[in-house]
Design a protein around this motif. Sequence first.
Motif, PDB file in Angstrom:
ATOM      1  N   SER A   1       0.843  -1.194   0.000  1.00 27.37           N
ATOM      2  CA  SER A   1       0.000   0.000   0.000  1.00 27.37           C
ATOM      3  C   SER A   1       0.877   1.242   0.000  1.00 27.37           C
ATOM      4  O   SER A   1       1.763   1.387   0.845  1.00 27.37           O
ATOM      5  N   VAL A   2       0.638   2.130  -0.956  1.00 26.97           N
ATOM      6  CA  VAL A   2       1.391   3.383  -1.049  1.00 26.97           C
ATOM      7  C   VAL A   2       0.375   4.522  -1.069  1.00 26.97           C
ATOM      8  O   VAL A   2      -0.467   4.584  -1.960  1.00 26.97           O
ATOM      9  N   SER A   3       0.443   5.420  -0.077  1.00 24.76           N
ATOM     10  CA  SER A   3      -0.550   6.492   0.043  1.00 24.76           C
ATOM     11  C   SER A   3       0.110   7.798   0.449  1.00 24.76           C
ATOM     12  O   SER A   3       1.136   7.800   1.136  1.00 24.76           O
ATOM     13  N   GLU A   4      -0.504   8.880   0.042  1.00 20.74           N
ATOM     14  CA  GLU A   4      -0.116  10.185   0.562  1.00 20.74           C
ATOM     15  C   GLU A   4      -0.642  10.309   1.992  1.00 20.74           C
ATOM     16  O   GLU A   4      -1.709   9.794   2.310  1.00 20.74           O
ATOM     17  N   TYR A   5       0.130  10.959   2.869  1.00 16.64           N
ATOM     18  CA  TYR A   5      -0.365  11.198   4.217  1.00 16.64           C
ATOM     19  C   TYR A   5      -0.127  12.661   4.580  1.00 16.64           C
ATOM     20  O   TYR A   5       0.684  13.355   3.962  1.00 16.64           O
ATOM     21  N   GLY A   6      -0.854  13.114   5.589  1.00 20.18           N
ATOM     22  CA  GLY A   6      -0.713  14.501   6.029  1.00 20.18           C
ATOM     23  C   GLY A   6      -0.788  14.601   7.525  1.00 20.18           C
ATOM     24  O   GLY A   6      -0.329  13.698   8.239  1.00 20.18           O
ATOM     25  N   ALA A   7      -1.378  15.673   8.032  1.00 20.71           N
ATOM     26  CA  ALA A   7      -1.401  15.944   9.462  1.00 20.71           C
ATOM     27  C   ALA A   7      -2.077  14.825  10.237  1.00 20.71           C
ATOM     28  O   ALA A   7      -3.089  14.269   9.800  1.00 20.71           O
ATOM     29  N   ASP A   8      -1.500  14.505  11.400  1.00 20.69           N
ATOM     30  CA  ASP A   8      -2.074  13.535  12.333  1.00 20.69           C
ATOM     31  C   ASP A   8      -2.438  12.224  11.637  1.00 20.69           C
ATOM     32  O   ASP A   8      -3.585  11.785  11.638  1.00 20.69           O
TER      33      ASP A   8
END
Length: 327
Positions: free
Chosen positions: A53-60
């Motif tokens: 699984s490859v995903s963009e992530y951000g805050a918290d």
Amino acid sequence: MKPAYERVDFGESCSIRVYHRRLPKIPFEWHHHPEYELTLTMNSRGKRYIGDSVSEYGADDLVLVPPDLPHTWASNRSIDASLPQVAIVIWFDGDWARRMADCCGEYEPLRRLLRRSASGLAFASDAATAVRERVDALLSAEARVRLAATLDVLCLLADAHGEPLASPHAFASSNAAGRAGRAGRPSGHEPERINRVLALIDARFAEPLRLAELSAAASLSERSLNRWFVQHLGESVGRYITRVRIGHAARMLADTSLPVSVIALRSGFPNVSHFNRQFKSMKGTTPASWRSQFANGNTTATTTVNLTERSPSLQRRKSRRGTKKSP
């Protein structure tokens, strides 16, 4: 790309390990270990790699990673450039969690959490906020306070919404492949009938699989089998089979140079157009783009992949002599 094996040091007389990681950027460190890992990443944007699984992530960003599943986060961008990127990392042993549930009814939710997290879970923002509110206790100087806060957090997450991440085939790339090759199935104490169905799917995912055939293997009605899958795996039978097939295809895209049409067929998709649609729906990108991105270990255009960098929260087993790096 072979993941590095990492040894987590719990410390003397401690049943969990909590680490407060602060960095100007989070490097790409593709690794695995036999412990569960719960990570809350703050003030950071980048890509999260959990198995296939490859995903963009951000805050918290809050994610629970099961044992032996290769993983890493990678970012060189802080949300607030004046502050470091932060990760609160908790490691714990699955047997310990199950023993807690066995002897204390109050901790029965731990067993439910382990079942749900067999392929990794990315939790919703409300769960991340709840964990962030407990950071002071998780980072307490007192081991008992950290333990109590961790148990509280894990029980809270047992019923929180979480998105399954990796496919069962993602485990095959770790050094523990022999032990965890079918680790996508539930983690202990699950009905044997479901395990029979999972074994059948694992062996024959590239073939046409009818729900009636799977139900017969479990000695259940089709409706009951679907209900059990949702209860124990968090998704329907059809969704699970698709994840297995897409996970197998993702590994072949990363590990081989076979044409997409051949990979589609060997993964249970006789129609390439259908395969492309399913792959993009599940992975958020086309098979060709995924192959280029993941096979090369790229994170962002400006991130340099350096697998020799190790988290100071982990100890690497470098040789049979047990040489260690201090945390």
